[in-house]
Design an enzyme around this catalytic site. Structure first.
Site, short mmCIF file in Angstrom:
data_model
loop_
_atom_site.label_atom_id
_atom_site.label_comp_id
_atom_site.label_asym_id
_atom_site.label_seq_id
_atom_site.Cartn_x
_atom_site.Cartn_y
_atom_site.Cartn_z
N TYR A 1 -2.44 -0.71 10.67
CA TYR A 1 -2.40 -1.09 9.25
C TYR A 1 -1.09 -0.63 8.62
O TYR A 1 -0.40 -1.40 7.94
CB TYR A 1 -3.61 -0.46 8.55
CG TYR A 1 -3.72 -0.75 7.06
CD1 TYR A 1 -3.88 -2.05 6.59
CD2 TYR A 1 -3.68 0.29 6.13
CE1 TYR A 1 -4.00 -2.30 5.22
CE2 TYR A 1 -3.81 0.04 4.77
CZ TYR A 1 -3.96 -1.25 4.31
OH TYR A 1 -4.08 -1.50 2.97
N SER B 1 0.86 -1.19 0.00
CA SER B 1 0.00 0.00 0.00
C SER B 1 0.89 1.23 0.00
O SER B 1 2.06 1.14 0.39
CB SER B 1 -0.85 0.00 1.26
OG SER B 1 -1.50 1.24 1.42
#
Ligand code: NAD
Length: 363
Positions: free
Chosen positions: A203, A190
């Site tokens: 995350y 990501s």
């Protein structure tokens, strides 16, 4: 023609090229290496055909779209996630719209957090297809909660699933690739595996950990040039990621039905992922603006990036507290969408609007 006029013309051309480049960058949706590979590099249609590809998290979002696009390339597909009925649905659609037959798709239910099952799952794939050419580590969950409010169980879950689950499966597949001296390990990381994003401490940490792991693994595999490691770092992409995100407690859903219109289309993200795979790119950034620009700033101008991040973070946390999921309300983002609409010369990554003879100006 006088020398002076010629010089003026050359200067004007250079200025024009600069403006075109700037406009092009402002509407770029991936890093320049990946865009170059898309333009001049190897095509997924040539490189990936006939490969055995194992995709985790194939029941939804990016993984589901990946299954559809891969099925058109004529690969052998292994689809994994936890929900069997969702995988059956994806398989049906692959058979309807792709170039595959029933025997080319294996549905293999898999829970990334159940690490003891990963060895058996790997054996099942090898038994079915005899080899694994590409492992796509895609399954994962995100987070929407302030660190101060978040239970430690949430951090544990994010590391168990996003990091350890991915590492565990990779470790099961790796000996097989080493034996064959070839294979591709592709991990959907990501942009927050590179930059900081408020409300996602756990995350971000899991994705940063993955980036460190795979970069180091690549260096350990230097004696096996046939085994490649690709880190795919997307920005916001249309999927169920926000709906499925963890909150302050593992059992509490986000309940978010966030507007997805400002996010990149899943099909575009996946197409660029396939280009990255076909060209064995080590790390790629796939994102619309202004997120792509932020990654560049983090990489090359961290002080400015921190200043902007802190300003955006205040706004984002205010929005979050009033029930709005982030950037589609940001004025900066709106600005970039306007630039995108108003710059047809830099359209959709192709060069359709630019006369053949002028294309050298763009790179
Ligand atoms: N959508 C985005 O904006 C975005 C941006 C950057 C990175 N990513 C990454 O892309 C990947 C795919 O996410 P998405 O956006 O398609 O979201 P999604 O929620 O639509 O899909 C996530 C997939 O992971 C699977 N999964 C979740 N927990 C699992 C578990 N315990 N075991 C096995 N599978 C599990 C889900 O079943 C689903 O198939 C994730 O790794 C995510 O971090 C997404």
């Amino acid at each position: 023609m006088s020398w002076e006029l010629l010089l003026w013309l050359l200067a004007l051309c250079a200025l024009l090229a600069l403006v075109v480049q700037l406009l092009r960058f402002l509407r770029a949706d991936a890093d320049l290496t990946l865009l170059w590979a898309e333009w001049q590099g190897r095509r997924p249609e040539w490189e990936l055909t006939d490969m055995v590809v194992w995709v985790t998290g194939a029941s939804s979002g990016i993984g589901e779209e990946l299954a559809y696009q891969l099925s058109k390339l004529g690969v052998s597909l292994v689809l994994s996630a936890r929900r069997m009925h969702e995988l059956e649905r994806v398989k049906r659609k692959c058979l309807e719209n792709g170039n595959l037959k029933e025997k080319d798709i294996l549905i293999l239910p898999l829970d990334l957090t159940d690490r003891s099952s990963h060895e058996m799952a790997t054996k099942a794939v090898l038994q079915e297809f005899g080899r694994i050419d590409i492992l796509v580590n895609n399954g994962g969950v995100s987070q929407r909660a302030l660190c101060v409010d978040t239970s430690l169980d949430v951090f544990k879950e994010l590391i168990e699933l996003n990091y350890l689950g991915t590492v565990s499966l990779t470790k099961c597949v790796l000996p097989h690739m080493i034996e064959r001296k070839q294979g591709k390990i592709v991990t959907v990381n990501s942009m927050v595996g590179i930059i900081a994003a408020p409300l996602s401490t756990g995350y971000c940490a899991s994705k940063h950990a993955l980036r460190g792991f795979f970069n180091t693994l690549r260096s350990e595999l230097a004696t096996y040039p046939g085994i490649t490691i690709s880190n795919i770092c997307p920005g916001p992409v249309q999927s169920n990621i926000v709906k499925n995100a963890l909150t302050e407690e593992v059992t509490k859903p986000t309940g978010s039905t966030a507007d997805q219109s400002y996010k990149m289309a899943t099909s575009r993200c996946v197409r660029l992922m396939l280009v990255a795979m076909a060209n064995d790119l080590k790390e790629v950034w796939i994102s619309d603006q202004p997120f792509l620009l932020m990654i560049y700033l983090w990489q090359y101008m961290p002080t400015l990036a921190w200043w902007l991040t802190n300003k955006a973070a205040k706004r984002r946390i205010e929005n979050f507290k009033s029930g709005v999921d982030w950037v589609h309300v940001s004025p900066l983002s709106k600005h970039f969408h306007t630039i995108k609409r108003c710059s047809p010369i830099c359209s959709t990554g192709s060069f359709d609007f630019v006369p053949e003879g002028c294309r050298f100006l763009l790179f």
